[in-house]
Design a protein around this motif. Structure first.
Motif, PDB file in Angstrom:
ATOM      1  N   ALA A  69       0.835  -1.203   0.000  1.00 21.50           N
ATOM      2  CA  ALA A  69       0.000   0.000   0.000  1.00 21.50           C
ATOM      3  C   ALA A  69       0.872   1.257   0.000  1.00 21.50           C
ATOM      4  O   ALA A  69       0.576   2.222  -0.727  1.00 21.50           O
ATOM      5  CB  ALA A  69      -0.931   0.005   1.211  1.00 21.50           C
ATOM      6  N   GLY A  70       1.936   1.265   0.765  1.00 22.25           N
ATOM      7  CA  GLY A  70       2.849   2.409   0.777  1.00 22.25           C
ATOM      8  C   GLY A  70       3.499   2.631  -0.584  1.00 22.25           C
ATOM      9  O   GLY A  70       3.654   3.769  -1.030  1.00 22.25           O
ATOM     10  N   GLY A  71       3.863   1.543  -1.258  1.00 24.98           N
ATOM     11  CA  GLY A  71       4.438   1.658  -2.596  1.00 24.98           C
ATOM     12  C   GLY A  71       3.455   2.217  -3.604  1.00 24.98           C
ATOM     13  O   GLY A  71       3.795   3.079  -4.416  1.00 24.98           O
ATOM     14  N   VAL A  72       2.215   1.745  -3.544  1.00 26.02           N
ATOM     15  CA  VAL A  72       1.186   2.244  -4.461  1.00 26.02           C
ATOM     16  C   VAL A  72       0.900   3.718  -4.186  1.00 26.02           C
ATOM     17  O   VAL A  72       0.803   4.529  -5.118  1.00 26.02           O
ATOM     18  CB  VAL A  72      -0.100   1.385  -4.345  1.00 26.02           C
ATOM     19  CG1 VAL A  72      -1.260   2.036  -5.079  1.00 26.02           C
ATOM     20  CG2 VAL A  72       0.154  -0.012  -4.871  1.00 26.02           C
ATOM     21  N   ILE A  73       0.769   4.083  -2.927  1.00 31.08           N
ATOM     22  CA  ILE A  73       0.520   5.487  -2.577  1.00 31.08           C
ATOM     23  C   ILE A  73       1.703   6.352  -3.009  1.00 31.08           C
ATOM     24  O   ILE A  73       1.513   7.463  -3.520  1.00 31.08           O
ATOM     25  CB  ILE A  73       0.235   5.626  -1.068  1.00 31.08           C
ATOM     26  CG1 ILE A  73      -1.088   4.948  -0.720  1.00 31.08           C
ATOM     27  CG2 ILE A  73       0.210   7.085  -0.656  1.00 31.08           C
ATOM     28  CD1 ILE A  73      -1.339   4.803   0.760  1.00 31.08           C
ATOM     29  N   VAL A  76       1.434   6.920  -6.739  1.00 29.37           N
ATOM     30  CA  VAL A  76       0.372   7.883  -7.029  1.00 29.37           C
ATOM     31  C   VAL A  76       0.847   9.299  -6.731  1.00 29.37           C
ATOM     32  O   VAL A  76       0.627  10.218  -7.527  1.00 29.37           O
ATOM     33  CB  VAL A  76      -0.913   7.532  -6.240  1.00 29.37           C
ATOM     34  CG1 VAL A  76      -1.925   8.656  -6.313  1.00 29.37           C
ATOM     35  CG2 VAL A  76      -1.509   6.230  -6.760  1.00 29.37           C
ATOM     36  N   LEU A  77       1.512   9.486  -5.597  1.00 31.17           N
ATOM     37  CA  LEU A  77       2.049  10.811  -5.267  1.00 31.17           C
ATOM     38  C   LEU A  77       3.070  11.270  -6.304  1.00 31.17           C
ATOM     39  O   LEU A  77       3.103  12.443  -6.689  1.00 31.17           O
ATOM     40  CB  LEU A  77       2.690  10.809  -3.879  1.00 31.17           C
ATOM     41  CG  LEU A  77       1.747  10.758  -2.688  1.00 31.17           C
ATOM     42  CD1 LEU A  77       2.542  10.607  -1.397  1.00 31.17           C
ATOM     43  CD2 LEU A  77       0.890  12.001  -2.632  1.00 31.17           C
ATOM     44  N   LEU A  78       3.896  10.358  -6.782  1.00 31.11           N
ATOM     45  CA  LEU A  78       4.903  10.688  -7.780  1.00 31.11           C
ATOM     46  C   LEU A  78       4.262  11.131  -9.089  1.00 31.11           C
ATOM     47  O   LEU A  78       4.721  12.068  -9.735  1.00 31.11           O
ATOM     48  CB  LEU A  78       5.819   9.474  -8.015  1.00 31.11           C
ATOM     49  CG  LEU A  78       6.945   9.646  -9.022  1.00 31.11           C
ATOM     50  CD1 LEU A  78       8.004  10.580  -8.449  1.00 31.11           C
ATOM     51  CD2 LEU A  78       7.543   8.300  -9.362  1.00 31.11           C
ATOM     52  N   VAL A  80       1.014  12.276  -9.445  1.00 32.41           N
ATOM     53  CA  VAL A  80       0.076  13.381  -9.271  1.00 32.41           C
ATOM     54  C   VAL A  80       0.795  14.698  -8.980  1.00 32.41           C
ATOM     55  O   VAL A  80       0.339  15.761  -9.399  1.00 32.41           O
ATOM     56  CB  VAL A  80      -0.943  13.052  -8.164  1.00 32.41           C
ATOM     57  CG1 VAL A  80      -1.765  14.251  -7.787  1.00 32.41           C
ATOM     58  CG2 VAL A  80      -1.833  11.907  -8.613  1.00 32.41           C
ATOM     59  N   LYS A  81       1.919  14.637  -8.300  1.00 29.36           N
ATOM     60  CA  LYS A  81       2.628  15.857  -7.896  1.00 29.36           C
ATOM     61  C   LYS A  81       2.940  16.799  -9.075  1.00 29.36           C
ATOM     62  O   LYS A  81       2.732  17.995  -8.967  1.00 29.36           O
ATOM     63  CB  LYS A  81       3.888  15.494  -7.118  1.00 29.36           C
ATOM     64  CG  LYS A  81       4.550  16.660  -6.460  1.00 29.36           C
ATOM     65  CD  LYS A  81       5.728  16.207  -5.607  1.00 29.36           C
ATOM     66  CE  LYS A  81       6.399  17.381  -4.939  1.00 29.36           C
ATOM     67  NZ  LYS A  81       7.518  16.956  -4.114  1.00 29.36           N
ATOM     68  N   PRO A  82       3.459  16.284 -10.223  1.00 34.04           N
ATOM     69  CA  PRO A  82       3.717  17.203 -11.355  1.00 34.04           C
ATOM     70  C   PRO A  82       2.427  17.823 -11.909  1.00 34.04           C
ATOM     71  O   PRO A  82       2.474  18.928 -12.439  1.00 34.04           O
ATOM     72  CB  PRO A  82       4.383  16.329 -12.402  1.00 34.04           C
ATOM     73  CG  PRO A  82       4.915  15.162 -11.671  1.00 34.04           C
ATOM     74  CD  PRO A  82       4.010  14.954 -10.508  1.00 34.04           C
ATOM     75  N   LEU A  83       1.318  17.152 -11.801  1.00 36.20           N
ATOM     76  CA  LEU A  83       0.068  17.688 -12.315  1.00 36.20           C
ATOM     77  C   LEU A  83      -0.438  18.849 -11.462  1.00 36.20           C
ATOM     78  O   LEU A  83      -1.140  19.727 -11.938  1.00 36.20           O
ATOM     79  CB  LEU A  83      -1.001  16.596 -12.365  1.00 36.20           C
ATOM     80  CG  LEU A  83      -0.696  15.411 -13.279  1.00 36.20           C
ATOM     81  CD1 LEU A  83      -1.782  14.351 -13.144  1.00 36.20           C
ATOM     82  CD2 LEU A  83      -0.560  15.854 -14.725  1.00 36.20           C
ATOM     83  N   LEU A  84      -0.090  18.855 -10.170  1.00 29.88           N
ATOM     84  CA  LEU A  84      -0.544  19.906  -9.261  1.00 29.88           C
ATOM     85  C   LEU A  84       0.352  21.143  -9.311  1.00 29.88           C
ATOM     86  O   LEU A  84      -0.050  22.205  -8.856  1.00 29.88           O
ATOM     87  CB  LEU A  84      -0.587  19.368  -7.833  1.00 29.88           C
ATOM     88  CG  LEU A  84      -1.566  18.216  -7.587  1.00 29.88           C
ATOM     89  CD1 LEU A  84      -1.441  17.720  -6.158  1.00 29.88           C
ATOM     90  CD2 LEU A  84      -2.989  18.644  -7.898  1.00 29.88           C
ATOM     91  N   ALA A  85       1.559  20.984  -9.856  1.00 32.36           N
ATOM     92  CA  ALA A  85       2.504  22.121  -9.880  1.00 32.36           C
ATOM     93  C   ALA A  85       2.216  23.088 -11.016  1.00 32.36           C
ATOM     94  O   ALA A  85       1.514  22.915 -11.906  1.00 32.36           O
ATOM     95  CB  ALA A  85       3.919  21.610  -9.996  1.00 32.36           C
TER      96      ALA A  85
END
Length: 85
Positions: A69-73, A76-78, A80-85
């Motif tokens: 679960a930590g790997g999947v999260i 996802v963070l990796l 999604v982060k460029p999309l939010l910047a």
């Protein structure tokens, strides 16, 4: 053996939670004399680590599902982060 494992845990925690840290070792003088400002803290990684801790200790989940679960999260963070910047 316990000291080596603790040293590795501190080393990886510092480098994951504060990316770009140039600390070479985890001796007591380097660890306690360094500054780790909250504005440089990687909040996403800190929340994943806190969630993993709660899942392991409070809900008694197994290490394999928590690690997956930590790997999947993390992925996802990796992504999604460029999309939010």
């Amino acid at each position: 053996v316990v000291g080596v494992i603790m040293n590795l845990g501190i080393f990886f925690a510092i480098h994951v939670l504060w990316p770009g840290t140039q600390q070479v070792g985890c001796s007591s003088d380097q660890l306690f004399n360094a500054s780790y400002p909250l504005d440089k803290l990687a909040w996403g990684q800190a929340l994943v680590a806190l969630g993993a801790f709660v899942a392991l200790w409070r809900f008694k989940m197994g290490i394999i599902p928590v690690s997956l679960a930590g790997g999947v999260i993390g992925l996802v963070l990796l992504w999604v982060k460029p999309l939010l910047a």
